[in-house]
Design a protein around this motif. Sequence first.
Motif, PDB file in Angstrom:
ATOM      1  N   UNK A 158       1.075  32.500  32.261  1.00 58.95           N
ATOM      2  CA  UNK A 158       2.277  33.333  32.254  1.00 58.95           C
ATOM      3  C   UNK A 158       1.850  34.794  32.331  1.00 58.95           C
ATOM      4  N   UNK A 159       2.340  35.475  33.314  1.00 55.20           N
ATOM      5  CA  UNK A 159       1.952  36.867  33.562  1.00 55.20           C
ATOM      6  C   UNK A 159       2.142  37.728  32.317  1.00 55.20           C
ATOM      7  N   UNK A 160       1.123  38.506  32.002  1.00 53.87           N
ATOM      8  CA  UNK A 160       1.080  39.489  30.922  1.00 53.87           C
ATOM      9  C   UNK A 160       1.018  38.890  29.528  1.00 53.87           C
ATOM     10  N   UNK A 161       0.917  37.566  29.416  1.00 58.01           N
ATOM     11  CA  UNK A 161       0.576  36.981  28.127  1.00 58.01           C
ATOM     12  C   UNK A 161      -0.937  36.807  28.064  1.00 58.01           C
TER      13      UNK A 161
ATOM     14  N   UNK B 118      13.710  41.783  22.680  1.00 59.25           N
ATOM     15  CA  UNK B 118      14.851  42.619  22.325  1.00 59.25           C
ATOM     16  C   UNK B 118      15.952  42.652  23.351  1.00 59.25           C
ATOM     17  N   UNK B 119      15.926  41.768  24.310  1.00 59.75           N
ATOM     18  CA  UNK B 119      17.000  41.625  25.285  1.00 59.75           C
ATOM     19  C   UNK B 119      16.848  40.249  25.924  1.00 59.75           C
ATOM     20  N   UNK B 120      17.837  39.830  26.689  1.00 62.63           N
ATOM     21  CA  UNK B 120      17.814  38.488  27.230  1.00 62.63           C
ATOM     22  C   UNK B 120      16.764  38.365  28.343  1.00 62.63           C
ATOM     23  N   UNK B 121      15.843  37.434  28.177  1.00 70.41           N
ATOM     24  CA  UNK B 121      14.803  37.167  29.176  1.00 70.41           C
ATOM     25  C   UNK B 121      14.642  35.662  29.322  1.00 70.41           C
ATOM     26  N   UNK B 122      13.921  35.279  30.354  1.00 76.07           N
ATOM     27  CA  UNK B 122      13.667  33.855  30.581  1.00 76.07           C
ATOM     28  C   UNK B 122      12.323  33.686  31.267  1.00 76.07           C
ATOM     29  N   UNK B 123      11.704  32.535  31.053  1.00 71.94           N
ATOM     30  CA  UNK B 123      10.464  32.194  31.743  1.00 71.94           C
ATOM     31  C   UNK B 123      10.822  31.502  33.050  1.00 71.94           C
TER      32      UNK B 123
ATOM     33  N   UNK C 188       6.138  49.756  26.492  1.00 74.15           N
ATOM     34  CA  UNK C 188       7.297  49.945  25.618  1.00 74.15           C
ATOM     35  C   UNK C 188       8.354  48.865  25.873  1.00 74.15           C
ATOM     36  N   UNK C 189       8.401  48.370  27.090  1.00 72.47           N
ATOM     37  CA  UNK C 189       9.417  47.383  27.462  1.00 72.47           C
ATOM     38  C   UNK C 189       8.915  45.952  27.335  1.00 72.47           C
ATOM     39  N   UNK C 190       7.610  45.741  27.629  1.00 74.29           N
ATOM     40  CA  UNK C 190       7.095  44.374  27.725  1.00 74.29           C
ATOM     41  C   UNK C 190       5.826  44.132  26.906  1.00 74.29           C
ATOM     42  N   UNK C 191       5.370  45.124  26.153  1.00 77.47           N
ATOM     43  CA  UNK C 191       4.090  44.984  25.461  1.00 77.47           C
ATOM     44  C   UNK C 191       4.029  43.806  24.503  1.00 77.47           C
ATOM     45  N   UNK C 192       5.176  43.370  23.984  1.00 82.22           N
ATOM     46  CA  UNK C 192       5.180  42.247  23.039  1.00 82.22           C
ATOM     47  C   UNK C 192       4.683  40.958  23.668  1.00 82.22           C
TER      48      UNK C 192
ATOM     49  N   UNK D 260      -5.990  49.554  27.400  1.00 84.33           N
ATOM     50  CA  UNK D 260      -5.939  50.362  26.185  1.00 84.33           C
ATOM     51  C   UNK D 260      -5.142  49.686  25.072  1.00 84.33           C
ATOM     52  N   UNK D 261      -4.420  48.621  25.396  1.00 82.61           N
ATOM     53  CA  UNK D 261      -3.550  47.971  24.415  1.00 82.61           C
ATOM     54  C   UNK D 261      -4.340  46.969  23.576  1.00 82.61           C
ATOM     55  N   UNK D 262      -3.772  46.589  22.447  1.00 84.11           N
ATOM     56  CA  UNK D 262      -4.389  45.562  21.627  1.00 84.11           C
ATOM     57  C   UNK D 262      -4.329  44.213  22.321  1.00 84.11           C
ATOM     58  N   UNK D 263      -5.444  43.506  22.341  1.00 86.51           N
ATOM     59  CA  UNK D 263      -5.517  42.172  22.937  1.00 86.51           C
ATOM     60  C   UNK D 263      -6.051  41.216  21.885  1.00 86.51           C
TER      61      UNK D 263
END
Length: 281
Positions: free
Chosen positions: A12-15, A96-101, A52-56, A224-227
């Motif tokens: 899954x992209x960005x996970x 924090x908003x409606x999303x889907x895989x 800020x939008x997808x980092x989670x 630069x983000x936490x992984x």
Amino acid sequence: MGTVTALYRYPVKSMLGEAVIAVAVTESGLFGDRVCAVLDETGAVGSAKHPRKWGALLGCRSRMDDTGAVEVVLPDGTALPAEDPGLDARLSQLIGRRVRVSAVVPERGRLERAVPEYEGGVPEAVRESAFVDATGESITSGSVSPGTFFDFGRVHLVTTASLTRMRTVHPAGDFDARRFRPNLVVDTGEGPGFPEDAWLGSHLRVGEALLRAVVPTPRCVVPTLGHDELPPDPGIMRAVARAHRVPVFDLGRLSCLGVYLDVLEAGTVRVGDAITLQEAS
């Protein structure tokens, strides 16, 4: 020339993804790599390039079993199949908003990227077109590679020599290869840094697969983000910008680490396989 020391795919992209010992490399890249993405109702494709939008999403892990089924492990350890409607609900709560895989690439899917302050983070022409969105972040918006969830190349390779070179530039930084989300990590020995620069246009035999080195990999804010257990470190990309800005197509000199590859011949690649350079015919 080198040896494959690690193989990664990211279903899954960005996970977060998974390390594998052997994997089939097809014309579309590593089997199971970026086969799904998280989408929102605006048509945006979930990418930690806009943290800020997808980092989670980087708090989740994706993996694939032998049947090709994708599973997502949420930050609390709950594991759900990608097609489970309950996963969409949990991810919507997380984001924090409606999303889907989805495993279907949207026809007009947008990919948003935060614009870094340092030079070489994006082409200057792109920087000039950036805008501030509702999160307060300066971003640019483009598209994914047609018909896929990839940003550009089908396979991404990083060398140990480049990581070692970067440790001399930013000794306090943890240049763990996982920060750069490669598919292949190749041990090139104790030679100088950035050996992949000399491979561009050449063919690489890796196990049973034949790949072509296409272009250096421009880096975004993601390293630069936490992984997983790796902490955030904004100095990582500033160091790359100081040490390795190179021409990328007609986009100018960009901060790069690694190389994007196209697949010329499919085949299985295994950890421990040799990688050899073959001049393009």
